[in-house]
Design a protein around this motif. Sequence first.
Motif, PDB file in Angstrom:
ATOM      1  N   ILE A   1       1.131   4.414 -15.261  1.00  0.00           N
ATOM      2  CA  ILE A   1       0.163   3.526 -14.607  1.00  0.00           C
ATOM      3  C   ILE A   1       0.646   2.073 -14.616  1.00  0.00           C
ATOM      4  N   LEU A   2       1.108   1.607 -15.755  1.00  0.00           N
ATOM      5  CA  LEU A   2       1.567   0.219 -15.850  1.00  0.00           C
ATOM      6  C   LEU A   2       2.799  -0.051 -14.992  1.00  0.00           C
ATOM      7  N   THR A   3       3.500   0.986 -14.583  1.00  0.00           N
ATOM      8  CA  THR A   3       4.709   0.803 -13.766  1.00  0.00           C
ATOM      9  C   THR A   3       4.433   0.911 -12.270  1.00  0.00           C
ATOM     10  N   LEU A   4       3.182   1.130 -11.871  1.00  0.00           N
ATOM     11  CA  LEU A   4       2.866   1.211 -10.445  1.00  0.00           C
ATOM     12  C   LEU A   4       3.141  -0.140  -9.789  1.00  0.00           C
TER      13      LEU A   4
ATOM     14  N   PHE B   1       0.831  -1.206   0.000  1.00  0.00           N
ATOM     15  CA  PHE B   1       0.000   0.000   0.000  1.00  0.00           C
ATOM     16  C   PHE B   1       0.863   1.252   0.000  1.00  0.00           C
ATOM     17  N   ASP B   2       1.826   1.309   0.905  1.00  0.00           N
ATOM     18  CA  ASP B   2       2.668   2.506   1.024  1.00  0.00           C
ATOM     19  C   ASP B   2       3.436   2.780  -0.264  1.00  0.00           C
ATOM     20  N   GLU B   3       4.006   1.734  -0.843  1.00  0.00           N
ATOM     21  CA  GLU B   3       4.794   1.919  -2.059  1.00  0.00           C
ATOM     22  C   GLU B   3       3.915   2.286  -3.251  1.00  0.00           C
ATOM     23  N   PHE B   4       2.733   1.672  -3.346  1.00  0.00           N
ATOM     24  CA  PHE B   4       1.813   2.007  -4.436  1.00  0.00           C
ATOM     25  C   PHE B   4       1.364   3.465  -4.311  1.00  0.00           C
ATOM     26  N   ILE B   5       0.943   3.861  -3.125  1.00  0.00           N
ATOM     27  CA  ILE B   5       0.458   5.233  -2.920  1.00  0.00           C
ATOM     28  C   ILE B   5       1.557   6.247  -3.198  1.00  0.00           C
ATOM     29  N   ALA B   6       2.772   5.989  -2.750  1.00  0.00           N
ATOM     30  CA  ALA B   6       3.887   6.910  -3.011  1.00  0.00           C
ATOM     31  C   ALA B   6       4.121   7.053  -4.517  1.00  0.00           C
ATOM     32  N   ALA B   7       4.089   5.947  -5.233  1.00  0.00           N
ATOM     33  CA  ALA B   7       4.295   5.990  -6.679  1.00  0.00           C
ATOM     34  C   ALA B   7       3.143   6.711  -7.377  1.00  0.00           C
TER      35      ALA B   7
ATOM     36  N   LEU C   1      -7.789   0.221  -4.034  1.00  0.00           N
ATOM     37  CA  LEU C   1      -7.590   1.647  -4.288  1.00  0.00           C
ATOM     38  C   LEU C   1      -8.276   2.061  -5.574  1.00  0.00           C
ATOM     39  N   ARG C   2      -8.568   3.369  -5.642  1.00  0.00           N
ATOM     40  CA  ARG C   2      -9.088   3.954  -6.878  1.00  0.00           C
ATOM     41  C   ARG C   2      -8.322   5.226  -7.152  1.00  0.00           C
ATOM     42  N   LEU C   3      -7.895   5.389  -8.395  1.00  0.00           N
ATOM     43  CA  LEU C   3      -7.229   6.611  -8.825  1.00  0.00           C
ATOM     44  C   LEU C   3      -8.101   7.304  -9.858  1.00  0.00           C
ATOM     45  N   SER C   4      -8.187   8.622  -9.778  1.00  0.00           N
ATOM     46  CA  SER C   4      -8.768   9.415 -10.856  1.00  0.00           C
ATOM     47  C   SER C   4      -7.602  10.045 -11.603  1.00  0.00           C
ATOM     48  N   VAL C   5      -7.581   9.837 -12.903  1.00  0.00           N
ATOM     49  CA  VAL C   5      -6.483  10.309 -13.736  1.00  0.00           C
ATOM     50  C   VAL C   5      -7.065  11.157 -14.859  1.00  0.00           C
TER      51      VAL C   5
END
Length: 151
Positions: free
Chosen positions: A125-128, A80-86, A105-109
Amino acid sequence: MPDTTDRRILRHLFADPSQPNSALAERAAVTQASLWRRMDRMKNTGVLRAIETRIDWRALGWEVEVSLRFTLDKTEPRAFDEFIAAARAVPEVIEIQTFLGSVDLRLSVIARDMAHWQQIYRDSILTLPHVADSDALMLVSTIKDAAELPL
């Protein structure tokens, strides 16, 4: 807890957040001093967090909005922490939300156009990290966008 007068102030504030306090006091049928005290109390108790500006991204040329839902690989303790930071490092990500359930999680892009979206998707996005599954929903139209409650 907000009383009837506080709720009346909030209703008029939601209706037009940019109105001057003098107009808000008049519409809410309170004196300016009373309005100031009540708004100060509502800020101090957390009822009012901020009066903010909302940007219409489409008016600025950002035509594409995508909602991305992610399920993370939870075998990694820092997923979670690493995904959110990225995700925070991606300038086009305008919102990050976490959930309980099958979606983590949900991201608005936002993107200027489809070509720009493809670039963001491939490069950012693909590198998250730690993504187990994802799903994308492209915004077609917004029917209702309201933050106010029935006060």
